[in-house]
Design an enzyme around this catalytic site. Structure first.
Site, PDB file in Angstrom:
ATOM      1  N   ASP A 313       0.823  -1.211   0.000  1.00  0.00           N
ATOM      2  CA  ASP A 313       0.000   0.000   0.000  1.00  0.00           C
ATOM      3  C   ASP A 313       0.856   1.261   0.000  1.00  0.00           C
ATOM      4  O   ASP A 313       1.926   1.311   0.615  1.00  0.00           O
ATOM      5  CB  ASP A 313      -0.893  -0.018   1.247  1.00  0.00           C
ATOM      6  CG  ASP A 313      -1.799   1.193   1.329  1.00  0.00           C
ATOM      7  OD1 ASP A 313      -2.655   1.349   0.439  1.00  0.00           O
ATOM      8  OD2 ASP A 313      -1.642   1.989   2.276  1.00  0.00           O
ATOM      9  N   GLU A 366       1.037  -0.441  -5.140  1.00  0.00           N
ATOM     10  CA  GLU A 366       0.094   0.652  -5.369  1.00  0.00           C
ATOM     11  C   GLU A 366       0.938   1.923  -5.441  1.00  0.00           C
ATOM     12  O   GLU A 366       1.299   2.502  -4.421  1.00  0.00           O
ATOM     13  CB  GLU A 366      -0.931   0.760  -4.240  1.00  0.00           C
ATOM     14  CG  GLU A 366      -2.007   1.782  -4.559  1.00  0.00           C
ATOM     15  CD  GLU A 366      -2.456   2.625  -3.370  1.00  0.00           C
ATOM     16  OE1 GLU A 366      -3.418   3.387  -3.524  1.00  0.00           O
ATOM     17  OE2 GLU A 366      -1.828   2.547  -2.302  1.00  0.00           O
TER      18      GLU A 366
END
Length: 635
Positions: A313, A366
């Site tokens: 993330d 990401e």
């Protein structure tokens, strides 16, 4: 370098060496709480280099800080360790730390705990993982399913709000397994991606504010039940990707923040150690022991829980020192730049270790900027990720689809621009949870027009997405066009499937996934320009695009995708094709079974020797309104 991955045992000098070097990736086998199978009780080890004293407090000693004191190792590592005879499975515990500075330190949960109390309680639990896995067939073959040339369609979900019990309570991991597997199989997805299951105190953070980097959240059951969920998915041929958050952590008193009375895991300077967007702490990647902690967290999920991939993330927030900061609010690197060199080194080490130890797994970034070579190997100068989310494709596609079809002719470039850079990285095309929260509304409600046109637009978007190069990711509820914005405190609007239009959309997604798996042209060359060829990207007046997808296998058929993004049916639409023969219509988003109006080409068309679009042959098509057609050459 990794230590010998034998059964958990006491720390050795070699462990300490690797820990201080920042390359120990299995600290979970040494630090934390481990039941002693020889003497009974449990061994404890915790890193607190700036502590004056450390003790273990728990159920067995009535949380008495004088009862079970740990001793510092004499090697200067800052590790405190000891054996507690009375500690038994199921006991809750924390570390009581006295800081050298005299600063009061709240009792701390074990950073390496494998089990935590169910929130809002925050203690760690003495526990030994014990599970008999049944996924040997999956583990032996998953490398083929995770290959870059394999068909991959990912269903992203949040365990607490996918489905609930009748009384509104959470389903347990085992209950989720038996409800989720048949649904994912019916919808045709190859993998699921779980929003973070790492323990987190605030449910509303969806797991992105992690305190327990080695423990699945107790909200849905004990760790072995999470193992059962992964095992059951594997035994039914479904891969499991875990959302993992090494970018920041919350400042809750029982967590990592100021762990020993100092900024141990985070930078002391708030310009480096505090995240202004998320009000959380940022890891100090340049501290070797912190890097080893995070490496071990990643490896523990792959080792212990058979996770098939880690989606990392907020990589952009790690890479840039000035991320979400104004001038003067950040500290440049040693060269005066804004790149976080320590984070870059950590990510490269992480990916090199994962692919060395688990070459059949995958890592996914990401990453929302144009940082080069995110998904290129470390030895070539890349960050080493296997895949990267294509945020540009997502933003441009949704912006285009939001336009009224009357005006789409002026925005054709948004639809075609992604192909200029589609092969610079190994991309995943994401329609993720971030697009259906915080007032953004649901995907179907982003589409213009009445209810029928909204669903037709969504079918067209998905058809274009599945035909476009790249792996696919879709957040739960989007597969049937849930109209409500996602809410973590409830469950999906399953009643919507009683509506034929929404049920038809789910059937469309299921068939897209089936064709994705069956047709080599749609997945074998996702990351190579040789797998894609425009037929026409310039017919902006009609808002039509057409392109070929090509396989790597010489005898496998090519596919032609034709997208009409207006509600106007177009008859006699001529397109050039590379060869003579029959082109079979294998998918049509306007078919009545999907909720469409029934325009089409009666199963296929024959190519004629009429040159068009620079090709020697052409076909005469009927383009349904707001539709995607997929045609396969007959060989």
């Amino acid at each position: 370098m990794l230590p010998d991955p034998a059964a958990p045992g006491p720390l050795t000098d070699h462990d300490v060496y690797l820990f201080r070097e920042g390359t120990h990736a299995r600290l979970h086998e040494r630090l934390g709480c481990h039941l002693d199978t020889v003497r009974g009780g449990a061994r404890f080890a915790v890193w607190a280099p700036n502590a004056r004293a450390v003790s273990v407090v728990g159920d067995w000693n009535d949380w008495n800080g004088d009862a079970d004191r740990l001793e510092p190792r004499a090697d200067g590592s800052g590790i405190w360790q000891g054996w507690v005879a009375a500690a038994q499975p199921g006991h809750t515990y924390k570390y009581r730390i006295a800081a050298r500075s005299g600063t009061p330190v709240p009792d701390k949960a074990d950073p390496f705990a494998v089990r935590c109390e169910e929130p809002p309680r925050t203690a760690s639990v003495v526990h030994s993982l014990d599970y008999a896995w049944g996924d040997q067939e999956w583990m032996a073959s998953r490398g083929e399913r995770n290959r870059l040339d394999a068909a991959q369609s990912i269903y992203e979900l949040h365990l607490g709000s996918w489905r609930r019990r009748e009384d509104g309570g959470f389903l347990g991991y085992r209950e989720i397994a038996h409800a989720l597997v048949p649904y994912v199989l019916e919808a045709g997805f190859t993998h699921v991606e779980l929003l973070p299951v790492t323990e987190h105190p605030f449910y509303g953070s969806w797991g992105y504010q992690t305190t327990g980097y080695f423990a699945p959240t107790a909200r849905y059951g004990p760790p072995e039940e999470f193992m059962y969920l992964v095992d059951y998915l594997h035994r039914n041929g479904i891969g499991v990707i875990l959302d993992w958050v090494p970018s920041h952590f919350p400042t809750d008193g029982h967590g990592l923040a100021q762990f020993d009375g100092t900024h141990l895991y985070e930078h002391a300077d708030p310009r480096q150690g505090f995240h202004p967007e998320w009000s959380s702490s940022i890891f100090n990647y340049g501290r070797h022991e912190v890097a080893a902690f995070l490496l071990s967290s990643a490896m523990s999920w792959l080792d212990r829980y058979h996770i098939d991939g880690l989606r990392v993330d907020a990589v952009a927030s790690m890479l840039y020192l000035d991320y979400a900061r104004k001038p003067g609010e950040w500290v440049p690197n040693v060269h005066g730049g804004h790149e976080n060199l320590e984070a870059v080194a950590f990510l490269r080490l992480l990916n090199a270790l994962v692919y060395r130890e688990h070459p059949d797994a995958m890592t996914i970034a990401e990453e929302s900027t144009a940082w080069p070579m995110v998904s290129r190997p470390v030895h070539l100068g890349g960050l080493g990720f296997g895949l990267k989310w294509n945020m540009g494709w997502m933003h441009d596609s949704l912006a285009y689809m939001h336009e009224d079809p009357v005006f789409r002719r002026y925005h054709q470039g948004r639809l075609t621009f992604s192909l200029w850079y589609a092969f610079n990285e190994n991309f995943v095309l994401p329609l993720s949870h971030d697009e259906v929260v915080h007032g953004k509304g649901s995907l179907v409600n982003k589409m213009p027009g009445d209810a029928w046109r909204q669903l037709a637009n969504l079918r067209a978007l998905y058809g274009y997405m599945w035909a476009h190069p790249g792996k696919k990711l879709m957040f739960m509820g989007c597969e049937f066009g849930q109209r409500a914005e996602w809410a973590h405190d409830g469950e999906l609007d399953w009643a919507a499937l009683a509506d034929p239009g929404h049920a038809g959309l789910l059937r469309w997604v299921s068939d897209l996934n089936r064709i994705l798996r069956e047709e080599p042209a749609l997945h074998e060359l996702d990351f190579a320009a040789e797998g894609f060829e425009w037929i026409d990207c310039a017919d902006a007046d009609a808002s039509v695009i057409a392109f070929l997808r090509k396989p790597s296998r010489a005898r496998a058929p090519r596919l032609l995708a034709v997208c009409n993004f207006t509600p106007v049916p177009r008859t006699g639409y001529r397109l050039g094709v590379p060869n003579a023969g029959r082109w079979e219509e294998i998918l049509n988003s306007d078919a009545p079974m999907y909720g469409g109006s029934g325009w089409g080409n009666f199963g296929g068309v024959d190519a004629q020797a009429l040159p068009s679009h620079g090709r020697p042959f052409s076909i005469d098509l009927t383009l349904p309104p707001l539709s995607v057609l997929m045609l396969r050459e007959r060989r």
